[in-house]
Motif scaffolding. Structure first.
Motif, PDB file in Angstrom:
ATOM      1  N   HIS A 148     -29.814  32.663  -0.649  1.00 32.68           N
ATOM      2  CA  HIS A 148     -29.715  34.075  -1.024  1.00 32.68           C
ATOM      3  C   HIS A 148     -28.272  34.440  -1.343  1.00 32.68           C
ATOM      4  CE1 HIS A 148     -28.190  34.806   3.031  1.00 32.68           C
ATOM      5  NE2 HIS A 148     -29.307  34.338   3.574  1.00 32.68           N
ATOM      6  N   ASN A 149     -28.069  35.688  -1.730  1.00 32.12           N
ATOM      7  CA  ASN A 149     -26.736  36.132  -2.155  1.00 32.12           C
ATOM      8  C   ASN A 149     -25.698  36.005  -1.049  1.00 32.12           C
ATOM      9  OD1 ASN A 149     -27.710  36.755  -4.695  1.00 32.12           O
ATOM     10  ND2 ASN A 149     -28.086  38.914  -4.205  1.00 32.12           N
ATOM     11  N   LEU A 182     -23.987  32.689  -1.213  1.00 27.85           N
ATOM     12  CA  LEU A 182     -23.055  32.593  -2.336  1.00 27.85           C
ATOM     13  C   LEU A 182     -21.792  33.416  -2.092  1.00 27.85           C
ATOM     14  CD1 LEU A 182     -25.662  32.893  -5.230  1.00 27.85           C
ATOM     15  CD2 LEU A 182     -24.674  30.804  -4.269  1.00 27.85           C
ATOM     16  N   MET A 242     -34.270  25.818  -5.973  1.00 30.26           N
ATOM     17  CA  MET A 242     -33.701  27.153  -5.797  1.00 30.26           C
ATOM     18  C   MET A 242     -32.183  27.096  -5.663  1.00 30.26           C
ATOM     19  SD  MET A 242     -36.472  29.373  -3.587  1.00 30.26           S
ATOM     20  CE  MET A 242     -36.857  28.142  -2.321  1.00 30.26           C
ATOM     21  N   ALA A 302     -29.501  28.810  -8.171  1.00 32.68           N
ATOM     22  CA  ALA A 302     -28.543  29.782  -7.632  1.00 32.68           C
ATOM     23  C   ALA A 302     -27.108  29.458  -8.018  1.00 32.68           C
ATOM     24  CB  ALA A 302     -28.660  29.848  -6.110  1.00 32.68           C
ATOM     25  N   VAL A 323     -31.396  38.004  -3.713  1.00 32.91           N
ATOM     26  CA  VAL A 323     -31.278  36.624  -4.195  1.00 32.91           C
ATOM     27  C   VAL A 323     -30.914  36.643  -5.678  1.00 32.91           C
ATOM     28  CG1 VAL A 323     -32.981  35.786  -2.520  1.00 32.91           C
ATOM     29  CG2 VAL A 323     -33.717  36.429  -4.822  1.00 32.91           C
ATOM     30  N   PRO A 324     -30.331  35.560  -6.192  1.00 33.36           N
ATOM     31  CA  PRO A 324     -30.060  35.508  -7.630  1.00 33.36           C
ATOM     32  C   PRO A 324     -31.347  35.711  -8.444  1.00 33.36           C
ATOM     33  CG  PRO A 324     -28.904  33.740  -6.495  1.00 33.36           C
ATOM     34  CD  PRO A 324     -29.820  34.368  -5.489  1.00 33.36           C
ATOM     35  N   VAL A 367     -33.606  32.783  -8.852  1.00 34.80           N
ATOM     36  CA  VAL A 367     -34.292  32.397  -7.620  1.00 34.80           C
ATOM     37  C   VAL A 367     -35.479  33.321  -7.358  1.00 34.80           C
ATOM     38  CG1 VAL A 367     -34.062  32.179  -5.108  1.00 34.80           C
ATOM     39  CG2 VAL A 367     -32.242  31.352  -6.617  1.00 34.80           C
TER      40      VAL A 367
END
Length: 203
Positions: free
Chosen positions: A14-15, A18, A59, A63, A186-187, A190
């Motif tokens: 998920h974000n 990142l 995924m 991402a 999430v991106p 994804v």
């Protein structure tokens, strides 16, 4: 080359993952981040959610697409046996002697690290960067634990003051199951993958 290792089930990525990777890279001057999905971790069984290794790899690839300093590292998912962090990092040190490795952990792992297999070998195989992934632990508690581990094992642990992303992968899975929107967590690629492959939904 200073290389960060971000391990996890990434179920889903998920974000927050990142954001943490980007912040740690800048904060400590890392040259690259390897995202390393767990294949057969000793404490978790991601396939119990109905999501296989292939989906988690896909995924992560989606991402980090377009981010040349972020790399997918499939070493642990390609192993057939249980993956222990000390073995992985000792392997990397042998195969990549020109790299200086930094293993990124959250507060939960920092406080559980002594329950890992051979924590002394792990703590001497790489540098550790500890970051808060939620607000359950205070800075003071983390700093106290870092000092204790450093003194006991003769190692150095760096404390990252990265922003906290207060949504976990398990919460995202529950949101998908409940039919809630996760596009802000999430991106985009994804989110599309999760919906198109009907992940985390009850059949």
């Amino acid at each position: 080359m200073k290389t960060g290792i971000m391990g996890g089930t990434f179920n889903p990525i998920h974000n927050g993952h990142l954001i943490l990777a980007g912040h740690v890279m800048e904060e400590f001057g890392l040259d690259q981040i390897w995202f390393m999905p767990n294949g057969n971790p000793p404490h978790k069984h991601p396939e119990e959610t109905g999501t296989g290794i292939r989906e988690r790899l896909d995924m992560v690839s989606l991402a980090i697409s377009g981010k040349p300093l972020f790399t997918l590292q499939p070493y642990e998912v390609e192993k057939k046996n249980v993956s222990y962090s000390y073995e992985t990092m000792e392997h990397f040190k042998m195969v990549f002697p020109d790299r200086e490795f930094y293993y990124i952990v959250g507060a939960d792992s920092l406080f559980q690290m002594e329950t890992w297999r051979y924590p002394d070998r792990f703590l001497h195989s790489c540098s550790i960067i500890a970051a808060k992934r939620d607000l359950s632990k205070t800075d003071a508690a983390m700093e106290e634990q870092i000092c204790r581990l450093e003194e006991k094992y003769g190692t150095t642990i760096l404390f990252s003051h990265s922003p906290v992303f207060e949504v976990s992968s398990s919460e995202i899975r529950e949101m998908v199951k409940a039919g809630k929107d996760i596009s802000h967590l999430v991106p985009t690629a994804v989110a599309s993958y999760i919906y198109n492959h009907h992940l985390y939904r009850e059949e």
